[in-house]
Design an enzyme around this catalytic site. Sequence first.
Site, PDB file in Angstrom:
ATOM      1  N   ASP A  89       0.873  -1.224   0.026  1.00  0.00           N
ATOM      2  CA  ASP A  89      -0.041  -0.079   0.000  1.00  0.00           C
ATOM      3  C   ASP A  89       0.892   1.104   0.115  1.00  0.00           C
ATOM      4  O   ASP A  89       2.206   1.035   0.220  1.00  0.00           O
ATOM      5  CB  ASP A  89      -0.930  -0.099   1.185  1.00  0.00           C
ATOM      6  CG  ASP A  89      -1.898   1.022   1.038  1.00  0.00           C
ATOM      7  OD1 ASP A  89      -2.291   1.272   0.241  1.00  0.00           O
ATOM      8  OD2 ASP A  89      -2.372   1.579   2.265  1.00  0.00           O
ATOM      9  N   ASN A 102      22.008 -39.873  20.063  1.00  0.00           N
ATOM     10  CA  ASN A 102      21.105 -38.733  19.759  1.00  0.00           C
ATOM     11  C   ASN A 102      20.923 -37.863  20.671  1.00  0.00           C
ATOM     12  O   ASN A 102      20.779 -36.511  20.303  1.00  0.00           O
ATOM     13  CB  ASN A 102      19.752 -39.594  19.674  1.00  0.00           C
ATOM     14  CG  ASN A 102      19.483 -40.513  18.595  1.00  0.00           C
ATOM     15  OD1 ASN A 102      20.313 -40.253  17.424  1.00  0.00           O
ATOM     16  ND2 ASN A 102      18.600 -41.369  18.538  1.00  0.00           N
TER      17      ASN A 102
END
Length: 870
Positions: free
Chosen positions: A302, A700
């Site tokens: 705009d 992990n």
Amino acid sequence: MERYEGLSSREAAELLAEHGENAIKEKRRSGALAMFAGQFRDALMMILLAATAASAAMGEISEALTIIAIVFLNAVLGFLQEYRTERTLEKLGELSAPTAEVIRDGARRQIPARELVPGDIALVEAGDRIPADGLVLESAVMCCDESMLTGESDGVEKVPSIPERPCKVYMGSLVTKGRGVIQVTGTGGSTEMGRIAGMLGSIEVGQTPLQKRLAQLSKVIGLGCLVVCAVVAATGILRGEPPFEMLLTGVSLSVAAVPEGLPAIVTIALAMSVGRMVKRNALVRRLHAVETLGCATVICSDKTGTLTENRMTVQELRTPEQIIRLRYQRKGDSFFCGENPVSVRDHTGLRMMLTVAAVCSSAVLTTKKGVDGGIRNQASGEPTEAALLLAAARGGVTREKLGWEVLREQPFDSARKRMTVCAKGPDGTLRVLTKGAPDVLLERCTRYLTQKGEQTLTKEKKDKILAQVAEMGESALRVLAFAWRPAAGPTDVQERDFIFLGLAGLMDPPRQEAFEAVRKCRRAHIRPIMITGDHGVTARAIAQQLKICREGDLVVTGAQLDQWDDHRLKDQLDRVAVFARVTPAHKLRIVRALKEQGNIVAMTGDGVNDAPAIKEADIGVAMGKGGTDVTKEAASVILLDDNFATLVAAVEEGRIIYGNIRKFIRYLLSCNIGEVVTMFFAMLMGMPVPLLPIQILLINLVTDGLPAIALGLEPGEPEVMSRPPRQPDESIFSHGLGATILLRGILIGLTTLGVFGWMLRQGAPLEAARTGALLTLILTQLIHVFECRSETRSLFAVPLSSNPKLVGAVTVSASVAAAAVWWAPAREIFLTAALSGQQLQLIILCCAIVPVISGLVLALRSGKSRRLEE
């Protein structure tokens, strides 16, 4: 106004029951429980939950609990971000007026605006918000700012309605000048604002590019898990192993192949990125939206309040002899002719013109002490009037300083197109001062003022002045003329025989930071498009200044757009830089057309008219200060400082975060592939299991946690805003990432398996060989995390100092691994054995070889790419 009886209390109550409250129904916000449950609607999360069930079925309770903890952490982080943002939105200011002054039962009453009903007579004045849609019954020079609905920065004059020409006001617009009486015609959802808000319900919000890519990744991982499970089970059964044990082994390997930490690390990285953006005044409502900005190919912006300051200012003043431009700097001169400063005190014509601007005005000038102790001028009133008052004050010309007193006023109206006052100067001289439309005012002038004195205003001179007016208009300036004459008496406001003083050109100027922001967009191969409700000429001028509109680009108006079918719109879309005089429906159509062309569209805006297009866009960006509640609700990102440059910073942050997501996907998947290769090939070769479940869990925890999170904090690479945006359908494994992950994972696995086999052949106990495999797998992964810092540079080319958190994370992980091997209590938990110095040297040597091989492959690939480009 006393002649209006208004509604009776009974009538108002009946109408309120019939039409409902004067409020736009808000979309019901999700409750905290529903918001939390929504965090689990993800394919990868489903795979992790399945892995949890498989681990529990095999008796690996610790593995199952770990995965559940990671899944829960991911959900909590996503929930906290979304919940915090929703609460922030609730605290942002309301758009509609909280109270309204009405006539009920023949008397003035102050009531909550929610209780307004059709037929109510409401009274408004300067500074008020219009509480509902209505017709103007009376107007005393009333002017409204309707930019939130129309996109135009100019005030709109309101005159009393007549049957053949109704004059309307709209809910949420601001009365900038005068006062008036309105009759309410629409409330709540029946207002213009409510109608636009209703359009939002028909728009479906799709997945972001990142969500699509993670969904694609989840499918790959899911398929990979099934293949691993099937191959391992079949191989073992063919070797004569018990089928049930082989099935459990296959499931165990599948669980090992799933990157449990990926969802949590993606969420943490996005949340940290959101935190950085909040510090830079960008509030992200939806976590994945920050990444979507990074792949934007088009920004539809705009104009008013976004690219411009939403503040009328005087740009230039033209006397009959000179062009004088204004520079709005904090210190030093403000008026310049070319590069030479102009003294208002010594320039008679300029001083007289500024005197008219200051005295013949309905705006009010006030002063305020700034944070630096200096005095700041402020003006309240109609934007054009306020701008003229501030320009005069810059030249030291104010009504108070000069001692002028207004004796009689003839206010501006749209029919006369001028304002005139009779005023007394400090020396007692009476003068008639006027300003207005140049063509109208010149017809009432007979002379013009020069430095040498008054001259006769000939037709030839008038034509030259009107040519200047046309020239200024082509530059998107709003032009006013100024004149004065001696007054015959204190009540003389006759508009004739004036002395022409000059012209003033005003405009809503571009934001200074918008120039650099647009330049960055161009450099990043992002196409900016201006979409505004303002005039085409004004829009083109602003767009040309900002370099949004370049040679050969088109400016298309809403009227032209109505004549184009969808096929022609798509055909011309690549050439259009500005859409002017458009409606909310036009904006929605433009955004949809851009998306159908395959663009990732960002849409910025602040008014209610922007909300449907903002919701339709891939990434909607609302203004936090000037934006309406409806717009903020539709947006994914809110700019708290209404600054276009903040949006560009958010785009850069989006690109950085996606690059970091690719980096830790590369890291996690390579590590998991390494684990699977180690276990899978050991089984195929008939070797003992190289890693126990508790050791896989340790790997992990050590490698998938802190190092991966720290990798997500990697600063952006220098060329991040010089690359073209990613293609919307681009795979997350594009540009060779999939091959890199596979190669590096195989190298990690083969290296680990090599150390394990060598130690067994050297006669090391199985427990020691497994410890060697454990250390090798951890160290190769921790070295690999430094390789993942860049897709184009080797680990030696990226300085460690640029991400100290990663160095710290790797140090912590390496310390935990060392403790698991050389600390007796930890050895009992993880079933490890202390290694000799010779064994440790072998492990370190093997781990160092892997990045050298990877570096050679990267160098060969980079050289090949450069040759192809040449």
